[in-house]
Design an enzyme around this catalytic site. Structure first.
Site: not given
Length: 317
Positions: A227, A254, A248, A193
């Protein structure tokens, strides 16, 4: 209230492809802001969710699910639109890809006039993500919420959480996320991002650009199994991930952010002190990095969240 969050609450369907027959799907509660709050509450903090779900069985299920984590649902609203559904397909290394049923989803139908100022007045942190920025009326409601949070003295947290399938135009996504970042005090952002939002092809150059344009924003940059990275007055600090066998990666970011906000609210009564203090913020990101890594060792989102003792055992005494 430690954290008040606004955004999507949806059903995450994990899709398992089988050699013969139809794909198998297992549904559970999800949505990035809800996962952040679930982490905060799971670790012992308090959280409240501003969201919209449908007047349907999925909405009923989601309300029960977040309440089971201790999330306050006073501000969980219902809408005639259907509850949003997400379909998550896992690769062999645990990385995931998404598709959505959201045309429109109830989460996009939140309106500014449905916001209650008292929700913000009792909160220490206001958190939001980018999925509420993709459509109106939720876009206008999100920025109305930011203004209410600022008026109430909340620390503002933002996660760009880019999901390209939900945007009509990625240039619009970039501009809206940049505007949102400028309104925040803390931004959790992935390495991908950073490159997307800055247009750089090098992470260090992208981080330099963010710090130059938004010097008052605290960035916690997540780099998956490598990290996290934090800029401090003494230089760039790289915090290694806890080595794990990932199955997963859903909700790892989050869980990272929820753990970060939990630690921030525990480090000081004055949250602005934590944001300004390099040592305290690096401590919070270190704590968060462990939480994010542990989340990848189990399947699911909220079901995979680690407990406080599971995190603390991996930190220095």
């Amino acid at each position: 209230m430690d954290v008040l969050a606004l955004g999507e609450l949806l059903i995450d369907f994990r899709v398992s492809l089988v050699a013969e027959g139809a794909p198998q799907m297992i549904g559970s509660a999800g949505g990035a802001p809800a996962n952040v709050l679930a982490t905060v509450c799971h670790l012992g903090g308090t959280g409240q969710l501003i969201a919209k779900v449908g007047r349907d069985p999925f909405g009923d299920y989601l309300e029960r699910s977040v309440q089971a984590f201790g999330i306050d649902t006073t501000s969980l609203l219902r809408d005639p639109a259907r509850t949003t559904l997400a379909f998550v397909q896992l690769a062999a290394d645990g990385e995931r890809s998404f598709s959505f049923e959201r045309s429109p989803g109830a989460d996009t139908q939140l309106q500014a006039n449905e916001l209650d100022p008292t929700w913000f007045e009792q909160a220490r942190v206001f958190h939001f993500g980018s999925l509420s920025l993709t459509d109106n009326p939720s876009y206008d409601a999100t920025f109305a919420a930011i203004e209410l949070a600022k008026a109430a003295g909340c620390v503002i947290s933002f996660d760009p959480n880019l999901r390209p399938p939900l945007w009509r135009d990625l240039e619009e996504a970039r501009l809206r996320m940049q505007t949102a970042m400028a309104a925040a005090d803390i931004v959790k952002i992935s390495d991908d991002e950073v490159l997307f939002l800055t247009g750089q092809d090098n992470l260090d150059a992208g981080m330099n650009q963010l710090r130059s344009v938004l010097p008052d924003v605290r960035f916690a940059v997540t780099c998956g199994p490598q990290g996290a990275i934090v800029d401090t007055d003494k230089g760039r600090v790289r915090i290694p991930s806890l080595p794990v066998a990932a199955v997963d990666t859903t909700a790892a970011g989050d869980a990272f952010l929820g753990a970060l906000l939990y630690r921030v609210t525990r480090n000081a009564k004055d949250l602005s002190q934590v944001i300004r203090d390099d040592e305290l913020f690096v401590d919070a990101v270190t704590f968060a990095t462990v939480a994010g890594a542990l989340t990848t060792t189990k399947q699911g989102a909220m079901d995979a969240l680690p407990t406080l003792p599971e995190i603390l055992v991996h930190l220095p005494a």
